[in-house]
Design a protein around this motif. Structure first.
Motif, short mmCIF file in Angstrom:
data_model
loop_
_atom_site.label_atom_id
_atom_site.label_comp_id
_atom_site.label_asym_id
_atom_site.label_seq_id
_atom_site.Cartn_x
_atom_site.Cartn_y
_atom_site.Cartn_z
N THR A 236 0.85 -1.19 0.00
CA THR A 236 0.00 0.00 0.00
C THR A 236 0.88 1.24 0.00
OG1 THR A 236 -1.85 -1.07 1.14
CG2 THR A 236 -1.66 1.32 1.40
N ILE A 237 0.45 2.26 -0.71
CA ILE A 237 1.13 3.56 -0.62
C ILE A 237 0.28 4.51 0.20
CG2 ILE A 237 1.85 5.62 -1.89
CD1 ILE A 237 2.81 3.88 -4.13
N SER A 238 0.89 5.09 1.23
CA SER A 238 0.22 6.12 2.04
C SER A 238 0.70 7.48 1.57
CB SER A 238 0.56 5.94 3.52
OG SER A 238 0.07 4.71 3.99
N CYS A 239 -0.23 8.28 1.06
CA CYS A 239 0.11 9.56 0.46
C CYS A 239 -0.10 10.71 1.43
CB CYS A 239 -0.73 9.78 -0.79
SG CYS A 239 -0.42 8.55 -2.08
N GLY A 240 0.61 11.79 1.20
CA GLY A 240 0.48 12.99 2.03
C GLY A 240 -0.60 13.92 1.56
N GLY A 241 -1.45 13.47 0.66
CA GLY A 241 -2.57 14.27 0.16
C GLY A 241 -3.47 13.41 -0.70
N PHE A 242 -4.62 13.92 -1.05
CA PHE A 242 -5.62 13.16 -1.81
C PHE A 242 -5.52 13.41 -3.31
CE2 PHE A 242 -9.95 12.64 -3.56
CZ PHE A 242 -10.23 11.34 -3.15
N TYR A 243 -5.04 14.57 -3.70
CA TYR A 243 -5.04 14.94 -5.11
C TYR A 243 -3.67 14.72 -5.75
CZ TYR A 243 -9.79 16.48 -4.35
OH TYR A 243 -11.12 16.49 -4.05
N GLY A 244 -2.82 15.71 -5.78
CA GLY A 244 -1.53 15.56 -6.44
C GLY A 244 -0.71 14.36 -5.99
N PRO A 245 -0.56 14.14 -4.67
CA PRO A 245 0.23 12.99 -4.23
C PRO A 245 -0.30 11.64 -4.68
CG PRO A 245 0.04 14.57 -2.45
CD PRO A 245 -0.91 15.03 -3.55
N GLN A 246 -1.59 11.57 -5.00
CA GLN A 246 -2.17 10.33 -5.51
C GLN A 246 -2.33 10.36 -7.04
OE1 GLN A 246 -5.51 8.66 -3.36
NE2 GLN A 246 -4.87 9.61 -1.45
N GLY A 247 -1.70 11.34 -7.67
CA GLY A 247 -1.73 11.39 -9.13
C GLY A 247 -3.01 11.94 -9.72
N ARG A 248 -3.82 12.64 -8.91
CA ARG A 248 -5.04 13.28 -9.45
C ARG A 248 -4.67 14.69 -9.93
NH1 ARG A 248 -7.41 10.40 -4.98
NH2 ARG A 248 -9.10 9.04 -5.72
N GLU A 249 -5.03 14.97 -11.15
CA GLU A 249 -4.72 16.28 -11.70
C GLU A 249 -6.01 17.07 -11.91
OE1 GLU A 249 -2.67 18.30 -15.66
OE2 GLU A 249 -2.07 16.30 -15.03
N LEU A 250 -6.11 18.20 -11.22
CA LEU A 250 -7.23 19.11 -11.43
C LEU A 250 -6.68 20.35 -12.14
CD1 LEU A 250 -9.21 18.61 -8.09
CD2 LEU A 250 -9.57 17.52 -10.31
N LEU B 106 0.69 17.96 -12.60
CA LEU B 106 1.48 17.09 -11.74
C LEU B 106 2.96 17.23 -12.02
CD1 LEU B 106 -0.71 13.86 -12.00
CD2 LEU B 106 -0.71 15.54 -10.15
N ALA B 107 3.77 17.11 -10.98
CA ALA B 107 5.22 17.15 -11.16
C ALA B 107 5.69 15.96 -11.98
CB ALA B 107 5.92 17.17 -9.79
N ASP B 108 5.05 14.80 -11.79
CA ASP B 108 5.39 13.60 -12.56
C ASP B 108 4.10 12.99 -13.11
OD1 ASP B 108 6.28 11.27 -13.66
OD2 ASP B 108 7.11 10.42 -11.82
N PRO B 109 3.74 13.32 -14.34
CA PRO B 109 2.50 12.79 -14.92
C PRO B 109 2.49 11.27 -15.05
CG PRO B 109 3.34 14.64 -16.20
CD PRO B 109 4.42 14.26 -15.24
#
Length: 289
Positions: free
Chosen positions: A197-211, A215-218
Motif C-alpha cells: 500500500t502507498i500512504s500519500c500525504g494528500g488526496f489529489y496531487g500525491p495520488q496522481g489526481r490532476e485538477l 502534476l510534477a510527474d505525470p
C-alpha cells in the motif's frame, strides 16, 4: 527511570491524554481505528455493551464489548499526521504511568487494526475488494523523524522503489513499514488481497489526481502500477497505513490496515455509496480481531 515532562507528555486536568481526551482505564487491548468519526458509531452498533464514549475534535472513541471481547473503536481523521497523534497517545495510555510520568515496568502490547477505504491500482482490485496492507510505503516522510526507523523498515524495497520511480529529490524520502504478519494472517485470512500500500500525504496531487495544477510527474501512477517486489505489487493508495505500521513497530505493538476499494484508478471506477457496504468489512474484522 525517564521522567516525561509536562511539555512532552501533555495530560489534561481530568487525567486524560491531550488530544484524545481518553483516560488509561478507558482503553482496551484491542483497538479498531477508523478515519471518519461517524464510523465509530457504525462499528459500535455491533457491540452488546457500551462502556464509555468520548469525543474531541475529529477523535471519537467508544469502548465496549463484542462477543465477549473488550474493544476500543478510535477515529483518527485523515492523514499520517493524525496517526502520529493517535498512536503515540494510545501508547502513553498503555505504557506510561500518568501519576508518576514514568514508563510502566511491564510493556502492554496493543493490537490495532485500521479499517479504511482506498483507491485500487490493479486490474484484480476492483471496487468492493478488501485489501490487507502487508507493507506500506510512506510518501509523507513521518517515520523519518524517529530514531530506529531503519530497524523496522524494508530498506531493500525502499531502494528498489526509489530507483523504479526515478524519485524526485524534492519529495520526502519514502519509507517502507511492515505490518505485523501474525496479525495479517489472523485478520486477512483467505478472502483479502494482500499487497503493498502507498500512504500519500494528500488526496489529489500525491495520488496522481490532476485538477487545475499540473502534476510534477505525470507518469507517477503508471510507474506505481508496474512496480513489483518479491511477488508483491502495489495494490492501493490511502493515507494512513505506513505511519500506523511504522509507529506500532517502534513502540512494540501489533498493527495492520485493511481497506475496502471504493475507487479503481486503473479502471477509473468510483463508488460514492461505499458507506452502505463497508459494514461487511467491519463485521469481518470484529469477528477475527
Amino acid at each position: 527511570m525517564k521522567y516525561y515532562a509536562e511539555s512532552e507528555l501533555i495530560i489534561n486536568e481530568d487525567g486524560s491524554c491531550f488530544h484524545l481526551h481518553l483516560k488509561p482505564s478507558q482503553l482496551a487491548d484491542k483497538v479498531i481505528l477508523v478515519g471518519d468519526p461517524a464510523r465509530v458509531n457504525t462499528v459500535a452498533a455491533h457491540f452488546s455493551e457500551i462502556e464509555c464514549e468520548v469525543a474531541s475534535r475529529e477523535f471519537h472513541t467508544i469502548t465496549g464489548y463484542y462477543k465477549g471481547k473488550r474493544i476500543t473503536v478510535q477515529s483518527h481523521g485523515i492523514g499520517c499526521d493524525n496517526i502520529d497523534i493517535v498512536v503515540n497517545e494510545l501508547d502513553t495510555l498503555a505504557n506510561i504511568d500518568y501519576e508518576t510520568r514514568t514508563e510502566k515496568p511491564e510493556h502492554r502490547t496493543l493490537t490495532m487494526v485500521r479499517i479504511g477505504t482506498c483507491g485500487g491500482l490493479q486490474p484484480d482490485t476492483p471496487v468492493g475488494t478488501f485489501v490487507a496492507s502487508v507493507k506500506s510505503i510512506g510518501f509523507e516522510g513521518l517515520l523519518n523523524f524517529y530514531a530506529g526507523r531503519n530497524e523496522v523498515c524494508d530498506l531493500e524495497l525502499e531502494k528498489a522503489f526509489v530507483k523504479h520511480m526515478e524519485w524526485n529529490p524534492l519529495h520526502a524520502a519514502p519509507y517502507v513499514a511492515n505490518a505485523d504478519m501474525n496479525l495479517i494472517n489472523q485478520i486477512a485470512g483467505e478472502d483479502m488481497v494482500r499487497g503493498i500500500t502507498i500512504s500519500c500525504g494528500g488526496f489529489y496531487g500525491p495520488q496522481g489526481r490532476e485538477l487545475r495544477i499540473p502534476l510534477a510527474d505525470p507518469r507517477q501512477n503508471e510507474k506505481v502500477e508496474s512496480f513489483e517486489y518479491n511477488g508483491l505489487r502495489i495494490c492501493n493508495f490511502e493515507m494512513e497505513s505506513s505511519a500506523l505500521a511504522g509507529l506500532a513497530s517502534l513502540l512494540g505493538h501489533r498493527a495492520m490496515t485493511c481497506c475496502m476499494v471504493i475507487a479503481n484508478r486503473y479502471a477509473k471506477e468510483m463508488n460514492t455509496e461505499y458507506k452502505n457496504s463497508i459494514d461487511t468489512l467491519i463485521k469481518t474484522v470484529l469477528d477475527r480481531i
